[in-house]
Design a protein around this motif. Structure first.
Motif, PDB file in Angstrom:
ATOM      1  N   HIS A   1      -2.774   0.302   9.781  1.00 26.69           N
ATOM      2  CA  HIS A   1      -1.880  -0.501   8.960  1.00 26.69           C
ATOM      3  C   HIS A   1      -1.594  -1.771   9.761  1.00 26.69           C
ATOM      4  O   HIS A   1      -1.351  -1.697  10.970  1.00 26.69           O
ATOM      5  CB  HIS A   1      -0.577   0.224   8.625  1.00 26.69           C
ATOM      6  CG  HIS A   1       0.257  -0.567   7.650  1.00 26.69           C
ATOM      7  ND1 HIS A   1       1.105  -1.560   8.047  1.00 26.69           N
ATOM      8  CD2 HIS A   1       0.323  -0.537   6.294  1.00 26.69           C
ATOM      9  CE1 HIS A   1       1.676  -2.108   6.983  1.00 26.69           C
ATOM     10  NE2 HIS A   1       1.217  -1.499   5.908  1.00 26.69           N
TER      11      HIS A   1
ATOM     12  N   TYR B   1      -2.624   3.800   1.083  1.00 29.22           N
ATOM     13  CA  TYR B   1      -2.058   4.530   2.211  1.00 29.22           C
ATOM     14  C   TYR B   1      -2.695   5.915   2.332  1.00 29.22           C
ATOM     15  O   TYR B   1      -3.021   6.368   3.440  1.00 29.22           O
ATOM     16  CB  TYR B   1      -0.546   4.667   2.053  1.00 29.22           C
ATOM     17  CG  TYR B   1       0.221   3.368   2.107  1.00 29.22           C
ATOM     18  CD1 TYR B   1      -0.345   2.216   2.631  1.00 29.22           C
ATOM     19  CD2 TYR B   1       1.520   3.293   1.617  1.00 29.22           C
ATOM     20  CE1 TYR B   1       0.356   1.028   2.678  1.00 29.22           C
ATOM     21  CE2 TYR B   1       2.237   2.107   1.657  1.00 29.22           C
ATOM     22  CZ  TYR B   1       1.652   0.980   2.180  1.00 29.22           C
ATOM     23  OH  TYR B   1       2.355  -0.195   2.216  1.00 29.22           O
TER      24      TYR B   1
ATOM     25  N   GLU C   1      -1.464   1.091  -6.347  1.00 25.08           N
ATOM     26  CA  GLU C   1      -2.493   0.651  -5.401  1.00 25.08           C
ATOM     27  C   GLU C   1      -2.052   0.897  -3.960  1.00 25.08           C
ATOM     28  O   GLU C   1      -2.854   1.331  -3.119  1.00 25.08           O
ATOM     29  CB  GLU C   1      -2.800  -0.831  -5.612  1.00 25.08           C
ATOM     30  CG  GLU C   1      -3.538  -1.132  -6.908  1.00 25.08           C
ATOM     31  CD  GLU C   1      -3.625  -2.614  -7.197  1.00 25.08           C
ATOM     32  OE1 GLU C   1      -4.506  -3.012  -7.981  1.00 25.08           O
ATOM     33  OE2 GLU C   1      -2.799  -3.389  -6.644  1.00 25.08           O
ATOM     34  N   CYS C   2      -0.783   0.630  -3.670  1.00 20.07           N
ATOM     35  CA  CYS C   2      -0.261   0.871  -2.320  1.00 20.07           C
ATOM     36  C   CYS C   2      -0.334   2.346  -1.963  1.00 20.07           C
ATOM     37  O   CYS C   2      -0.781   2.711  -0.864  1.00 20.07           O
ATOM     38  CB  CYS C   2       1.181   0.381  -2.220  1.00 20.07           C
ATOM     39  SG  CYS C   2       1.375  -1.405  -2.219  1.00 20.07           S
TER      40      CYS C   2
ATOM     41  N   GLU D   1       7.990   1.585  -0.554  1.00 18.20           N
ATOM     42  CA  GLU D   1       7.372   0.881  -1.687  1.00 18.20           C
ATOM     43  C   GLU D   1       7.935   1.401  -3.005  1.00 18.20           C
ATOM     44  O   GLU D   1       8.266   0.620  -3.913  1.00 18.20           O
ATOM     45  CB  GLU D   1       5.853   1.080  -1.659  1.00 18.20           C
ATOM     46  CG  GLU D   1       5.140   0.513  -0.444  1.00 18.20           C
ATOM     47  CD  GLU D   1       4.775  -0.952  -0.593  1.00 18.20           C
ATOM     48  OE1 GLU D   1       5.258  -1.596  -1.547  1.00 18.20           O
ATOM     49  OE2 GLU D   1       3.999  -1.454   0.239  1.00 18.20           O
TER      50      GLU D   1
ATOM     51  N   TYR E   1      -8.399  -1.633   6.071  1.00 15.42           N
ATOM     52  CA  TYR E   1      -8.246  -0.708   4.952  1.00 15.42           C
ATOM     53  C   TYR E   1      -9.607  -0.156   4.541  1.00 15.42           C
ATOM     54  O   TYR E   1     -10.631  -0.845   4.639  1.00 15.42           O
ATOM     55  CB  TYR E   1      -7.620  -1.424   3.756  1.00 15.42           C
ATOM     56  CG  TYR E   1      -6.124  -1.611   3.865  1.00 15.42           C
ATOM     57  CD1 TYR E   1      -5.257  -0.571   3.547  1.00 15.42           C
ATOM     58  CD2 TYR E   1      -5.577  -2.821   4.278  1.00 15.42           C
ATOM     59  CE1 TYR E   1      -3.884  -0.737   3.637  1.00 15.42           C
ATOM     60  CE2 TYR E   1      -4.206  -2.995   4.377  1.00 15.42           C
ATOM     61  CZ  TYR E   1      -3.370  -1.946   4.055  1.00 15.42           C
ATOM     62  OH  TYR E   1      -2.014  -2.106   4.160  1.00 15.42           O
TER      63      TYR E   1
ATOM     64  N   HIS F   1       0.596  -2.452  -8.763  1.00 18.30           N
ATOM     65  CA  HIS F   1       0.616  -2.700  -7.318  1.00 18.30           C
ATOM     66  C   HIS F   1       1.151  -1.494  -6.553  1.00 18.30           C
ATOM     67  O   HIS F   1       0.608  -1.112  -5.511  1.00 18.30           O
ATOM     68  CB  HIS F   1       1.485  -3.922  -7.018  1.00 18.30           C
ATOM     69  CG  HIS F   1       1.877  -4.064  -5.578  1.00 18.30           C
ATOM     70  ND1 HIS F   1       1.017  -4.513  -4.599  1.00 18.30           N
ATOM     71  CD2 HIS F   1       3.060  -3.772  -4.938  1.00 18.30           C
ATOM     72  CE1 HIS F   1       1.639  -4.512  -3.429  1.00 18.30           C
ATOM     73  NE2 HIS F   1       2.867  -4.060  -3.607  1.00 18.30           N
ATOM     74  N   LEU F   2       2.196  -0.874  -7.078  1.00 19.54           N
ATOM     75  CA  LEU F   2       2.768   0.296  -6.422  1.00 19.54           C
ATOM     76  C   LEU F   2       1.744   1.419  -6.341  1.00 19.54           C
ATOM     77  O   LEU F   2       1.580   2.051  -5.283  1.00 19.54           O
ATOM     78  CB  LEU F   2       4.013   0.756  -7.171  1.00 19.54           C
ATOM     79  CG  LEU F   2       4.688   2.035  -6.685  1.00 19.54           C
ATOM     80  CD1 LEU F   2       5.039   1.952  -5.200  1.00 19.54           C
ATOM     81  CD2 LEU F   2       5.951   2.314  -7.518  1.00 19.54           C
TER      82      LEU F   2
ATOM     83  N   HIS G   1      10.238  -1.047  -5.391  1.00 13.54           N
ATOM     84  CA  HIS G   1       9.626  -1.507  -6.641  1.00 13.54           C
ATOM     85  C   HIS G   1      10.199  -0.788  -7.857  1.00 13.54           C
ATOM     86  O   HIS G   1      10.207  -1.344  -8.963  1.00 13.54           O
ATOM     87  CB  HIS G   1       8.111  -1.370  -6.560  1.00 13.54           C
ATOM     88  CG  HIS G   1       7.484  -2.360  -5.615  1.00 13.54           C
ATOM     89  ND1 HIS G   1       7.877  -3.680  -5.576  1.00 13.54           N
ATOM     90  CD2 HIS G   1       6.518  -2.220  -4.660  1.00 13.54           C
ATOM     91  CE1 HIS G   1       7.171  -4.321  -4.649  1.00 13.54           C
ATOM     92  NE2 HIS G   1       6.357  -3.451  -4.086  1.00 13.54           N
TER      93      HIS G   1
ATOM     94  N   GLY H   1       5.233   4.611   2.020  1.00  8.61           N
ATOM     95  CA  GLY H   1       5.098   4.941   0.614  1.00  8.61           C
ATOM     96  C   GLY H   1       6.444   5.067  -0.076  1.00  8.61           C
ATOM     97  O   GLY H   1       6.653   4.540  -1.177  1.00  8.61           O
TER      98      GLY H   1
END
Length: 367
Positions: A108, A54, A49-50, A127, A66, A46-47, A131, A124
């Motif tokens: 966003h 971005y 992907e973020c 996140e 997005y 997930h991190l 995480h 970023g």
């Protein structure tokens, strides 16, 4: 002022990878990431992907959604490969941030459907810090990010959060991951990108606490100013905003805005609110321009844009401004923007009940 940039993204990702590498031979899918519902493998994915999303939105100048693509790990990718993916997606975001032109904004969703390059960098980094902490907690690894990274994201993305004695515990508390003495538990949270209001020749760019603090201390707030520096009124307004932030009463929607000229990106002045709306829906604005920008209609344009935005809200019914009795140019600005001189009763109330100085005149715009 230390602006958010690709360097901070790179630093945060490096810290994440360094923290997780000692556990690279463990089964991350079998370990829950801190208080999250995800396991550590899903959280790391997930991190990545973020970070990629971005980077894609900023580099692709996404406007309303997005960019429609997604990341997929190759079958059989192990933890070492996943760390490589994190390094790569972090590098992509860092490059997108550092190559974006000043003032570039992209989609966003929260809260105003756009963010600038500094906002994407801050998101970023946030996140990554959070995480990394989640995964480290699940894997039993020590993790504490650099204090300046935690403080930076607080002043860039959490203007509604009162600073605590230490930045990292404050960020954990603000995101529902920890406790802070004297503050209630946080069950739901959002970060807060700055508000930007377009006008005909100007962009009203909401100041973050980091920029306001820099202006108060004599800096440029990360802006290039026509004439070399802001007018003193902008510095004073920034100081009031910082005091509200430090007291935990700052509402970002009702803060201070820099007036940035669209043609060349130069800041030509400031405008903002003197506080939040009162119980009657009354809110006061103030503004100034650097001397080199006066007499060109910029103040009228800015006042009109900010007033229209305020009156479109449910919690605002009246916008007011006060002007010195001998300041005819400012009085003409307000008149051109649709304000009227307050009647005798309104001025009496302002003097007696609201403490308005006797040498000021009150102007009113009612929605």
């Amino acid at each position: 002022m230390r602006a958010m940039s690709g360097a901070q993204v790179t630093e945060a990702v490096r810290g994440c990878v360094t923290t997780l590498r000692p556990a690279v031979d463990r089964d991350w899918s079998a370990v829950r990431a801190g208080g999250l519902e995800w396991d550590c493998h899903a959280t790391a994915t997930h991190l990545a992907e973020c970070l990629l999303a971005y980077a894609g939105n900023l580099a692709g100048h996404a406007r309303d959604a997005y960019v429609p693509f997604e990341m997929r790990l190759e079958d059989g990718t192990g933890n070492d490969g996943l760390l490589h993916v994190l390094q790569t997606t972090g590098a992509l975001l860092a490059a997108a941030v550092d190559t974006a032109a000043p003032g570039t904004r992209a989609f966003h969703p929260y809260p105003f459907r756009s963010a600038d390059r500094e906002g994407f960098a801050a998101m970023g980094v946030t996140e990554v810090l959070l995480h990394s902490s989640d995964m480290a907690q699940g894997l039993g690894l020590p993790y504490t990010p650099p204090a300046d990274l935690a403080e930076s994201v607080l002043t860039w993305l959490f203007p509604h959060v009162q600073p605590g004695p230490d930045a990292w515990p404050t960020l954990l508390w603000a995101t529902g991951r920890g406790e802070l003495a004297g503050r209630p538990k946080v069950d739901g949270w959002r970060w807060h990108n700055n508000l930007v209001l377009p006008a005909e020749r100007l962009t009203l760019t909401g100041l973050r606490p980091a920029a306001a603090r820099d202006l108060r201390l004599g800096g440029d707030g990360g802006l290039t100013w026509l004439g070399g520096a802001p007018y003193e009124g902008t510095r004073e307004a920034a100081g009031f905003m910082v005091k509200a932030y430090e007291a935990g009463v700052h509402r970002p929607d009702f803060g201070v805005f820099a007036l940035v000229r669209a043609e060349d990106g130069l800041a030509v002045g400031g405008i903002g609110f003197h506080g939040t709306p009162d119980a009657d829906g009354r809110v006061e604005i103030g503004y100034d321009l650097v001397p080199e920008a006066r007499g060109q209609g910029y103040a009228t344009e800015a006042v009109g844009a900010l007033t229209a935005w305020a009156l479109d809200r449910d919690d605002v019914s009246t916008v007011v401004a006060t002007v010195e009795a001998d300041n005819a140019p400012s009085q003409r600005v307000l008149a051109r923007a649709g304000f009227r001189r307050a009647d005798t009763e309104q001025e009496r109330t302002a003097h007696e009940d609201r403490g308005m100085d006797g040498g000021l005149r009150l102007y009113v715009y009612e929605g």
